[in-house]
Scaffold this active site. Structure first.
Site, short mmCIF file in Angstrom:
data_model
loop_
_atom_site.label_atom_id
_atom_site.label_comp_id
_atom_site.label_asym_id
_atom_site.label_seq_id
_atom_site.Cartn_x
_atom_site.Cartn_y
_atom_site.Cartn_z
N ARG A 179 34.53 -34.71 -38.47
CA ARG A 179 35.62 -34.41 -37.79
C ARG A 179 36.97 -35.19 -38.41
NH1 ARG A 179 31.84 -35.14 -33.68
NH2 ARG A 179 31.34 -33.06 -32.59
N LYS B 201 48.84 -28.80 -45.44
CA LYS B 201 47.90 -27.27 -45.15
C LYS B 201 46.74 -27.42 -46.09
CE LYS B 201 51.51 -23.91 -43.81
NZ LYS B 201 52.22 -22.78 -44.27
N GLU C 72 57.67 -22.07 -57.61
CA GLU C 72 58.03 -22.78 -56.30
C GLU C 72 59.02 -23.63 -56.18
OE1 GLU C 72 56.55 -22.35 -53.47
OE2 GLU C 72 54.57 -21.29 -53.89
N LYS D 202 60.66 -30.06 -49.68
CA LYS D 202 59.66 -29.72 -48.86
C LYS D 202 59.32 -30.83 -47.84
CE LYS D 202 54.80 -28.09 -48.65
NZ LYS D 202 53.66 -27.34 -49.55
N GLU E 25 54.45 -25.45 -38.69
CA GLU E 25 55.09 -24.29 -38.98
C GLU E 25 55.55 -23.27 -37.66
OE1 GLU E 25 54.27 -20.37 -41.74
OE2 GLU E 25 53.55 -22.32 -42.44
N ARG F 156 59.72 -24.57 -40.92
CA ARG F 156 58.74 -24.86 -42.05
C ARG F 156 58.59 -23.31 -42.66
NH1 ARG F 156 53.45 -28.54 -43.01
NH2 ARG F 156 52.71 -27.52 -45.17
N ASN G 1 58.11 -20.02 -46.74
CA ASN G 1 57.20 -18.63 -47.06
C ASN G 1 58.04 -17.65 -47.63
OD1 ASN G 1 54.76 -19.45 -45.72
ND2 ASN G 1 55.60 -18.94 -43.70
N HIS H 165 56.80 -15.27 -50.17
CA HIS H 165 55.42 -15.22 -50.00
C HIS H 165 55.04 -13.88 -49.31
CE1 HIS H 165 55.88 -19.31 -51.58
NE2 HIS H 165 54.51 -19.47 -51.46
N HIS I 244 52.08 -12.63 -51.73
CA HIS I 244 51.00 -12.54 -51.29
C HIS I 244 50.17 -11.27 -51.33
CE1 HIS I 244 50.48 -16.63 -48.91
NE2 HIS I 244 50.41 -16.82 -50.41
N HIS J 221 49.63 -17.07 -58.98
CA HIS J 221 50.30 -17.29 -57.52
C HIS J 221 51.92 -17.41 -57.78
CE1 HIS J 221 51.59 -18.59 -53.39
NE2 HIS J 221 51.93 -19.54 -53.89
#
Length: 343
Positions: free
Chosen positions: A114, A136, A178, A214, A224, A228, A232, A235, A239, A257
């Protein structure tokens, strides 16, 4: 250079300094607990060894290089290796590598017992500029990228620009997409470095300014729900392109990417002059400005994007340099983003 990520009741340091990988022991306890060092076969072995040599009780686990390792099978293998090493809640996982290692390692740390401590040591431009901070963590599920994961903040992030010396040139440039994104949404001066500066000579400044962008956004919105979403930018389409033509899973040829994000940014820049300037920057860097990908296949993937809300999807547009806007579009307008007729 040092900056601190402040998130409500907790904070952590981001260290940006040449050679800092050799000094991890100054920022994390490597003596009084087990340390599990996760890396991949594409990362020079000496980087993980540099970390392991600082540990009183450490082990190195090396996974296969590539996006294909961000899967349930490898995730389970890493957790089993952690269990066999005898790790408990007091122990530490250190990720040494690019975004794949950081994403997978962070998720393993978040879910093992956990949650245990996690340190990120990014060794690629993409990870140093973007994915190593923010918390993330995730793995892929089938063709769905980063669909299974958790928000799990690292204890400390060590960004050592010296590790970029062993990076293939295309991978080095890939990560800079990025940073271009960060400049477009929030830092005109950073964008100016790409237009007028020497990228190699100013790489530390580029990393630093990208991380500041960032950091500021994540501090406002860790999970997000608002600001935030700006990260994206590029993206949603990117993506989709990556799903169709990207280097991922067992596919070893195609676009990386950052290259997909570069292609995804251009249609979302509303100012035609800025779009032209961005295209020139991408060309200067060696990033793609067009691709022969099947737009209908890209559209199909975008319809299943995790940022969609069923009948609508949130996209990020840049109306001018240094600013952004989130638009919620009905799914019927997605074809127009790709230059296709609405269906």
């Amino acid at each position: 250079m040092k900056m601190t990520m402040n998130l409500g009741t907790r904070s952590y340091d981001i260290i940006l300094k040449r050679g800092c990988l050799s000094n991890l022991h100054q920022f994390a306890d490597l003596t009084h607990r087990r340390v599990f060092v996760l890396t991949d076969s594409g990362v020079p072995a000496e980087y993980a060894k540099t970390v392991a040599d600082q540990c009183a009780n450490g082990t190195v686990c090396t996974i296969p290089q590539g996006e294909g390792s961000k899967c349930l099978k490898v995730y389970g293998q890493v957790l089993n290796a952690m269990l066999e090493f005898g790790m408990d809640r007091r122990d530490l996982l250190v990720a040494v590598g690019g975004g794949v290692v950081g994403d997978l390692g962070g998720f393993c740390a978040a879910s093992y017992m956990r949650g245990i401590d996690f340190v990120n040591c990014p060794t690629t431009t993409l990870a140093q500029i973007d994915s190593s901070i923010g918390g993330k963590t995730a793995i892929d599920l089938g063709s769905a990228k980063n669909i299974v994961g958790a928000f799990w903040q690292p204890q400390v992030v060590l960004v050592d620009p010296d590790t970029l010396a062993t990076l293939p040139r295309r991978q080095y440039i890939n990560g800079l997409a990025e940073a271009v994104k960060a400049g477009l949404i929030a830092d005109p001066e950073l964008f100016g470095i790409f237009e007028n500066g020497d990228v190699d000579k100013e790489i530390e400044t580029i990393i630093y300014r990208s991380l500041l962008v960032k950091k500021k956004i994540v501090e406002q919105d860790e999970r997000e729900s608002g600001a935030r979403k700006a990260l994206n930018f590029g993206h949603t389409i990117g993506h989709g392109i990556e799903a169709v033509k990207g280097v991922r899973g067992r596919r070893t040829n195609g676009l990386y990417h950052g290259e997909c994000v570069a292609l995804g940014m251009l249609p979302m820049i509303e100012d035609k002059s800025l779009q032209k300037r961005t295209r020139a920057v991408l060309r200067k860097l060696g990033l793609p400005v067009r691709t022969g990908v099947d737009k209908h296949k890209v559209l199909e993937y975008m319809r299943h994007d995790k940022k969609s809300g069923g009948k609508s999807i949130t996209v990020i547009r840049v109306p001018g340099l240094g600013c952004w806007r989130a638009d919620t579009l009905p799914m019927t307008q997605l074809p127009a983003l790709l230059g296709l007729e609405e269906e």
